[in-house]
Design an enzyme around this catalytic site. Structure first.
Site, PDB file in Angstrom:
ATOM      1  NE  ARG A 162      -2.512  -1.461   3.342  1.00  0.00           N
ATOM      2  CZ  ARG A 162      -2.926  -2.698   3.610  1.00  0.00           C
ATOM      3  NH1 ARG A 162      -3.906  -3.222   2.908  1.00  0.00           N
ATOM      4  NH2 ARG A 162      -2.385  -3.418   4.558  1.00  0.00           N
ATOM      5  CG  ASP A 182       6.990  -6.652  -2.169  1.00  0.00           C
ATOM      6  OD1 ASP A 182       6.894  -7.844  -1.821  1.00  0.00           O
ATOM      7  OD2 ASP A 182       6.194  -5.773  -1.790  1.00  0.00           O
ATOM      8  CB  ALA A 242       8.194   0.417   7.674  1.00  0.00           C
ATOM      9  NE  ARG A 243       4.265  -0.754  13.188  1.00  0.00           N
ATOM     10  CZ  ARG A 243       3.515   0.263  12.741  1.00  0.00           C
ATOM     11  NH1 ARG A 243       4.096   1.352  12.283  1.00  0.00           N
ATOM     12  NH2 ARG A 243       2.198   0.198  12.754  1.00  0.00           N
ATOM     13  CG  ASP A 267       7.228   8.798  11.367  1.00  0.00           C
ATOM     14  OD1 ASP A 267       7.229   9.900  11.968  1.00  0.00           O
ATOM     15  OD2 ASP A 267       6.193   8.109  11.220  1.00  0.00           O
ATOM     16  CD  GLU A 272       6.954   4.165  17.749  1.00  0.00           C
ATOM     17  OE1 GLU A 272       5.867   4.742  17.746  1.00  0.00           O
ATOM     18  OE2 GLU A 272       7.583   3.917  16.721  1.00  0.00           O
ATOM     19  CG  HIS A 291       4.802   6.227  14.867  1.00  0.00           C
ATOM     20  ND1 HIS A 291       4.926   4.946  15.368  1.00  0.00           N
ATOM     21  CD2 HIS A 291       4.022   6.094  13.754  1.00  0.00           C
ATOM     22  CE1 HIS A 291       4.251   4.099  14.607  1.00  0.00           C
ATOM     23  NE2 HIS A 291       3.689   4.788  13.619  1.00  0.00           N
TER      24      HIS A 291
HETATM   25  N1  LIG Z   1       4.738   5.592  10.380  1.00  0.00           N
HETATM   26  C1  LIG Z   1       3.433   5.423  10.372  1.00  0.00           C
HETATM   27  O1  LIG Z   1       2.675   6.269  10.882  1.00  0.00           O
HETATM   28  C2  LIG Z   1       2.839   4.218   9.694  1.00  0.00           C
HETATM   29  C3  LIG Z   1       1.474   4.225   9.366  1.00  0.00           C
HETATM   30  C4  LIG Z   1       0.956   3.149   8.667  1.00  0.00           C
HETATM   31  C5  LIG Z   1       1.760   2.071   8.350  1.00  0.00           C
HETATM   32  N2  LIG Z   1       3.058   2.060   8.728  1.00  0.00           N
HETATM   33  C6  LIG Z   1       3.921   0.927   8.412  1.00  0.00           C
HETATM   34  O2  LIG Z   1       4.279   0.995   7.034  1.00  0.00           O
HETATM   35  C7  LIG Z   1       4.654  -0.321   6.590  1.00  0.00           C
HETATM   36  C8  LIG Z   1       4.000  -0.600   5.252  1.00  0.00           C
HETATM   37  O3  LIG Z   1       2.590  -0.613   5.392  1.00  0.00           O
HETATM   38  P1  LIG Z   1       1.651  -1.055   4.172  1.00  0.00           P
HETATM   39  O4  LIG Z   1       0.274  -0.695   4.557  1.00  0.00           O
HETATM   40  O5  LIG Z   1       2.235  -0.584   2.900  1.00  0.00           O
HETATM   41  O6  LIG Z   1       1.828  -2.638   4.232  1.00  0.00           O
HETATM   42  P2  LIG Z   1       1.463  -3.662   3.052  1.00  0.00           P
HETATM   43  O7  LIG Z   1       1.209  -4.954   3.742  1.00  0.00           O
HETATM   44  O8  LIG Z   1       0.424  -3.084   2.161  1.00  0.00           O
HETATM   45  O9  LIG Z   1       2.820  -3.747   2.216  1.00  0.00           O
HETATM   46  C9  LIG Z   1       3.974  -4.358   2.706  1.00  0.00           C
HETATM   47  C10 LIG Z   1       4.741  -4.906   1.509  1.00  0.00           C
HETATM   48  O10 LIG Z   1       5.989  -5.408   1.984  1.00  0.00           O
HETATM   49  C11 LIG Z   1       6.270  -6.600   1.254  1.00  0.00           C
HETATM   50  N3  LIG Z   1       7.228  -7.404   1.999  1.00  0.00           N
HETATM   51  C12 LIG Z   1       7.012  -8.274   3.021  1.00  0.00           C
HETATM   52  N4  LIG Z   1       8.166  -8.813   3.432  1.00  0.00           N
HETATM   53  C13 LIG Z   1       9.139  -8.278   2.662  1.00  0.00           C
HETATM   54  C14 LIG Z   1      10.544  -8.431   2.620  1.00  0.00           C
HETATM   55  N5  LIG Z   1      11.171  -9.260   3.450  1.00  0.00           N
HETATM   56  N6  LIG Z   1      11.235  -7.726   1.707  1.00  0.00           N
HETATM   57  C15 LIG Z   1      10.616  -6.876   0.859  1.00  0.00           C
HETATM   58  N7  LIG Z   1       9.264  -6.697   0.839  1.00  0.00           N
HETATM   59  C16 LIG Z   1       8.547  -7.386   1.743  1.00  0.00           C
HETATM   60  C17 LIG Z   1       4.921  -7.262   1.089  1.00  0.00           C
HETATM   61  O11 LIG Z   1       4.941  -8.198   0.034  1.00  0.00           O
HETATM   62  C18 LIG Z   1       4.026  -6.062   0.815  1.00  0.00           C
HETATM   63  O12 LIG Z   1       3.910  -5.810  -0.574  1.00  0.00           O
HETATM   64  C19 LIG Z   1       4.256  -1.272   7.711  1.00  0.00           C
HETATM   65  O13 LIG Z   1       5.377  -1.616   8.484  1.00  0.00           O
HETATM   66  C20 LIG Z   1       3.293  -0.433   8.548  1.00  0.00           C
HETATM   67  O14 LIG Z   1       3.257  -0.860   9.888  1.00  0.00           O
HETATM   68  C21 LIG Z   1       3.621   3.125   9.381  1.00  0.00           C
END
Ligand SMILES: NC(=O)c1ccc[n+]([C@@H]2O[C@H](COP(=O)([O-])OP(=O)(O)OC[C@H]3O[C@@H](n4cnc5c(N)ncnc54)[C@H](O)[C@@H]3O)[C@@H](O)[C@H]2O)c1
Length: 336
Positions: A162, A182, A242-243, A267, A272, A291
């Site tokens: 996403r 990915d 991401a995390r 971020d 946290e 964050h």
């Molecule tokens: N900072 C923030 O405020 C905030 C807010 C929302 C989400 N996030 C984080 O953003 C990150 C992404 O969220 P998203 O909604 O896009 O998730 P998502 O599940 O839509 O996408 C994650 C992608 O990572 C891929 N993936 C999994 N393992 C992998 C690896 N080892 N190597 C490469 N690619 C891999 C998956 O195939 C998937 O396409 C998550 O960690 C989520 O927790 C952070």
């Protein structure tokens, strides 16, 4: 007509009047709102014991709390992460757990791009240069790190779901090249996005900015540590929205202090908020935000609308849009 009791354990909005008005349109719904994030467990249990649906922000949904629920069939976590919900307990009690993973991908992508520019254009550091020059009464650019043109550089995207795919789409006008890793993207999705994928090492070696967008799991925990940082270009930047634990922060601190890479935009944190001893505090080549990538007025509303959609689906006998404990279907199947 079947009666439904929907209970909110705790919330971060100023009020839930909108939800109350929406649910008041149904004769068979009782909607109760509490602020029980820090309440004693007995008080939490007393509030939700006979709820059909529990909407939880941060209140701890432990095995004991879940075990005390008499009618609950759905727990909705207000947000994406669900580590305050004991999934095993929910599953064994036949309760679906839903999250709302799609309320803020635009914001997180935008925030990532904010970090990209903050790093590449030295936006945060520039303030110091301005104030020092102002004190001296003449421009002093001597401490400014080397800056490069973004156009023509390579953006490495690790995880193209996403958020990652939106970073790809939104940066298209910047005239950059891409290296994308990915391993779980389907061929169809890659065709839709018009991309080919490479392995992580190729991304790290070839990118001028590497941005991380994977979930945190066993495979991605410390996916970026010393050896990976050593692989990156000395002029490269690492962005993590991401995390926190996807990056080994001690290794990153060393890399930033010893200039293995040019800088980082962060971020998210292991703990946290991070402790004052967080190793990146005080490092001028680290751009740090608290964050907040998810945050916008629009995302806040999307979250509320999507939670209400899951409540409506529940009343219609449909599963929520996203179930995080898929195994629960087996338990529910056995009960039929
Ligand atoms: N900072 C923030 O405020 C905030 C807010 C929302 C989400 N996030 C984080 O953003 C990150 C992404 O969220 P998203 O909604 O896009 O998730 P998502 O599940 O839509 O996408 C994650 C992608 O990572 C891929 N993936 C999994 N393992 C992998 C690896 N080892 N190597 C490469 N690619 C891999 C998956 O195939 C998937 O396409 C998550 O960690 C989520 O927790 C952070």
């Amino acid at each position: 007509m079947e009666q439904f009791k929907i209970v909110v354990t705790d919330y971060i909005e100023p009020d839930l009047n909108w939800e109350e008005e929406e649910l008041a349109k149904y004769d068979n719904v009782r909607f109760e709102v509490h602020q029980l994030k820090f309440a004693p467990q007995e008080e939490l249990i007393a509030a939700i014991r006979d709820a059909d649906v529990v909407v939880v922000n941060m209140a701890p949904m432990t095995a004991q709390v879940i075990g005390a629920l008499e009618r609950c069939r759905l727990i909705i976590r207000h947000g994406i992460g669900y580590d305050n919900v004991d999934l095993k307990a929910a599953t064994s009690n036949g309760i679906r757990v839903a999250n709302i993973p799609d309320y803020c991908p635009e914001e997180v992508a935008e925030h990532t791009i904010a970090h990209l520019f903050a790093c590449y254009r030295q936006v945060v550091f520039s303030r110091k240069v301005l104030e020092e020059s102002s004190r001296k009464g003449l421009w002093d650019f001597s401490g400014v790190p080397r800056m490069f043109r973004l156009s023509g550089k390579t953006l490495g995207i690790v995880g193209c779901g996403r958020v990652g795919s939106r970073v790809l789409r939104k940066t298209k006008g910047l005239e950059m090249n891409y290296l994308i890793c990915d391993p779980y993207l389907s061929e169809e999705r890659k065709r839709e996005l018009g991309i080919e994928c490479v392995d992580l090492e190729t991304v790290l070696k070839g990118s001028d900015i590497v941005t991380l967008h994977t979930p945190l799991n066993e495979e991605t925990h410390h996916m970026i540590s010393g050896p990976q940082l050593r692989t990156m270009k000395q002029t490269a930047y690492l962005i993590n929205t991401a995390r926190g634990p996807i990056v080994d922060v001690e290794a990153l601190a060393l890399a930033l202090r010893e200039n293995w890479i040019a800088g980082a935009g962060i971020d998210v944190y292991d703990k946290e908020p991070p402790d004052p001893s967080y190793p990146l505090f005080g490092l001028e080549n680290a751009v740090l935000t608290p964050h907040l990538a998810w945050n916008s007025e629009e995302a806040g509303w999307d979250l509320r609308v999507k939670i209400l959609e899951d409540i409506r689906r529940f009343m219609e006998g449909k599963p929520p849009r996203f179930v995080v404990n898929a195994e629960v279907e087996e338990v529910l199947g056995r009960r039929k």
